[in-house]
Scaffold this motif. Structure first.
Motif, mmCIF file in Angstrom:
data_model
loop_
_atom_site.group_PDB
_atom_site.id
_atom_site.type_symbol
_atom_site.label_atom_id
_atom_site.label_comp_id
_atom_site.label_asym_id
_atom_site.label_seq_id
_atom_site.Cartn_x
_atom_site.Cartn_y
_atom_site.Cartn_z
ATOM 1 N N ASN A 39 -14.572 21.953 4.046
ATOM 2 C CA ASN A 39 -14.462 21.824 2.592
ATOM 3 C C ASN A 39 -13.409 20.766 2.277
ATOM 4 O OD1 ASN A 39 -14.148 22.156 -0.225
ATOM 5 N ND2 ASN A 39 -14.751 24.301 -0.084
ATOM 6 N N PRO A 57 -13.000 18.505 -0.266
ATOM 7 C CA PRO A 57 -12.385 18.452 -1.597
ATOM 8 C C PRO A 57 -11.294 19.489 -1.799
ATOM 9 C CG PRO A 57 -14.751 18.175 -1.769
ATOM 10 C CD PRO A 57 -14.472 18.554 -0.339
ATOM 11 N N ARG A 58 -11.544 20.717 -1.360
ATOM 12 C CA ARG A 58 -10.538 21.767 -1.534
ATOM 13 C C ARG A 58 -9.286 21.459 -0.713
ATOM 14 N NH1 ARG A 58 -11.520 27.904 0.386
ATOM 15 N NH2 ARG A 58 -11.477 26.834 2.404
ATOM 16 N N ALA A 107 -12.205 14.119 -6.988
ATOM 17 C CA ALA A 107 -13.299 14.218 -6.021
ATOM 18 C C ALA A 107 -14.193 12.994 -6.049
ATOM 19 C CB ALA A 107 -14.124 15.480 -6.288
ATOM 20 N N GLY A 120 -17.229 12.447 -6.911
ATOM 21 C CA GLY A 120 -18.554 12.646 -6.322
ATOM 22 C C GLY A 120 -18.554 13.283 -4.955
ATOM 23 N N MET A 121 -17.395 13.470 -4.370
ATOM 24 C CA MET A 121 -17.313 14.070 -3.037
ATOM 25 C C MET A 121 -17.706 15.529 -3.100
ATOM 26 S SD MET A 121 -13.878 14.551 -0.729
ATOM 27 C CE MET A 121 -13.898 13.814 0.872
ATOM 28 N N SER A 122 -18.581 15.947 -2.214
ATOM 29 C CA SER A 122 -19.030 17.340 -2.200
ATOM 30 C C SER A 122 -18.557 18.033 -0.942
ATOM 31 C CB SER A 122 -20.558 17.421 -2.281
ATOM 32 O OG SER A 122 -21.146 16.943 -1.081
ATOM 33 N N ALA A 123 -18.408 19.347 -1.036
ATOM 34 C CA ALA A 123 -17.943 20.125 0.111
ATOM 35 C C ALA A 123 -19.012 20.230 1.185
ATOM 36 C CB ALA A 123 -17.527 21.522 -0.347
ATOM 37 N N ALA A 124 -20.271 20.066 0.793
ATOM 38 C CA ALA A 124 -21.373 20.342 1.712
ATOM 39 C C ALA A 124 -21.650 19.223 2.712
ATOM 40 C CB ALA A 124 -22.636 20.637 0.911
ATOM 41 N N THR A 125 -21.439 17.960 2.307
ATOM 42 C CA THR A 125 -21.932 16.881 3.162
ATOM 43 C C THR A 125 -20.916 15.806 3.534
ATOM 44 O OG1 THR A 125 -22.668 15.658 1.213
ATOM 45 C CG2 THR A 125 -24.263 17.125 2.250
ATOM 46 N N ASP A 126 -20.070 15.408 2.610
ATOM 47 C CA ASP A 126 -19.288 14.200 2.812
ATOM 48 C C ASP A 126 -18.292 14.267 3.959
ATOM 49 O OD1 ASP A 126 -20.461 12.670 0.769
ATOM 50 O OD2 ASP A 126 -19.322 13.772 -0.729
ATOM 51 N N THR A 127 -17.772 15.431 4.264
ATOM 52 C CA THR A 127 -16.804 15.535 5.344
ATOM 53 C C THR A 127 -17.308 16.419 6.480
ATOM 54 O OG1 THR A 127 -15.720 17.398 4.227
ATOM 55 C CG2 THR A 127 -14.834 15.197 3.801
#
Length: 259
Positions: A186, A188-189, A204, A206-213
């Motif tokens: 996660n 962003p968090r 963020a 547009g950064m999402s917890a699911a894919t970007d990292t």
């Protein structure tokens, strides 16, 4: 019995690996209470700039060279952020990438990469690295393995020694540690919590917890058919355990930002 002790050690290690930490080293609270080294992160109109590289932490003498480049006043404004991964996983990732690039630490290993037909596996290479560390430790028992015996490969995962060099050259409250798993699961968090600790604002964008990292073994080590053997992982874990313990004692486990 031996089996019961092993299970207890594995359970403790697993619990620690699940710990998510973002924050400064444990000495922060002590220095603030003593009125030493506390830095105001709320300065209005401050400009923040950053420099980063994957080799800063493991390279010999980085902290002292950076310190020598700044005045006392300037150095107190610096913050050091490191994202730490499980040392065994980090070592395997290094092996795959460095072997592909032809930059693998082959000290004590008789392998010719120029033929393009080597069969060096991670398990075999890791055993060479452990033997090298053991030999160096026997010859120089008073010296730390990092950086005296090496800085790459196995030695690049000795995080506690590396972080200590920055804490000594600067101040523990200037060194921040981020969990690799926390960041990839996660981002962003994690970045938001880090920004709060640094007195910054996180967007963020547009950064999402699911894919970007997100990072998976298949995506990171694509093209490799190698893996970490069960016995090799156990040997490496036993080797790294004292350094894990040292690292966790440096972190503010019961305070700071834990999630």
């Amino acid at each position: 019995g031996v089996e019961e002790v092993t299970e207890e050690v594995e359970a403790t290690r697993s619990k620690r690996q699940e710990h998510k930490f973002v924050g400064p080293l444990a000495e922060l609270r002590k220095t603030e209470q003593a009125g030493l080294g506390a830095v105001d992160n709320d300065s209005v109109g401050a400009t923040v700039s950053a420099d980063f590289t994957s080799t800063y932490l493991e390279a010999r003498g980085t902290a002292t060279r950076i310190r020598a480049s700044y005045t006392d006043t300037q150095s107190k404004q610096l913050r050091f952020v490191t994202i730490l991964r499980d040392p065994v996983d980090r070592l395997f990732s290094y092996f795959v990438a460095a072997k592909k690039a032809g930059t693998l630490d082959l000290t004590g290993v008789d392998v010719d990469f120029s033929t393009g037909d080597d069969d060096l596996t991670f398990d075999s290479w890791a055993q060479y690295q452990l033997q090298r560390a053991g030999t160096c430790m026997s010859k120089n028992p008073e010296q730390d393995l990092w950086p005296h015996c090496g800085t790459e490969g196995l030695f690049g995962s000795l995080y506690s020694k590396q972080i200590a060099s920055f804490a000594e050259a600067f101040s523990p409250d200037q060194v921040y540690v981020v969990s690799f798993d926390s960041y990839t699961q996660n981002g962003p968090r994690t970045l938001s919590k880090l920004a709060d600790e640094l007195g910054l604002e996180f967007e963020a964008d547009g950064m999402s917890a699911a894919t970007d990292t997100a990072v998976s073994a298949s995506s990171e080590d694509e093209g490799s058919t190698d893996s970490v053997g069960t016995l090799t992982r156990k040997k490496l874990n036993r080797f790294f355990d004292p350094y894990r313990d040292e690292l966790y004692s440096m972190l503010e486990m019961d305070g700071g930002v834990n999630f």
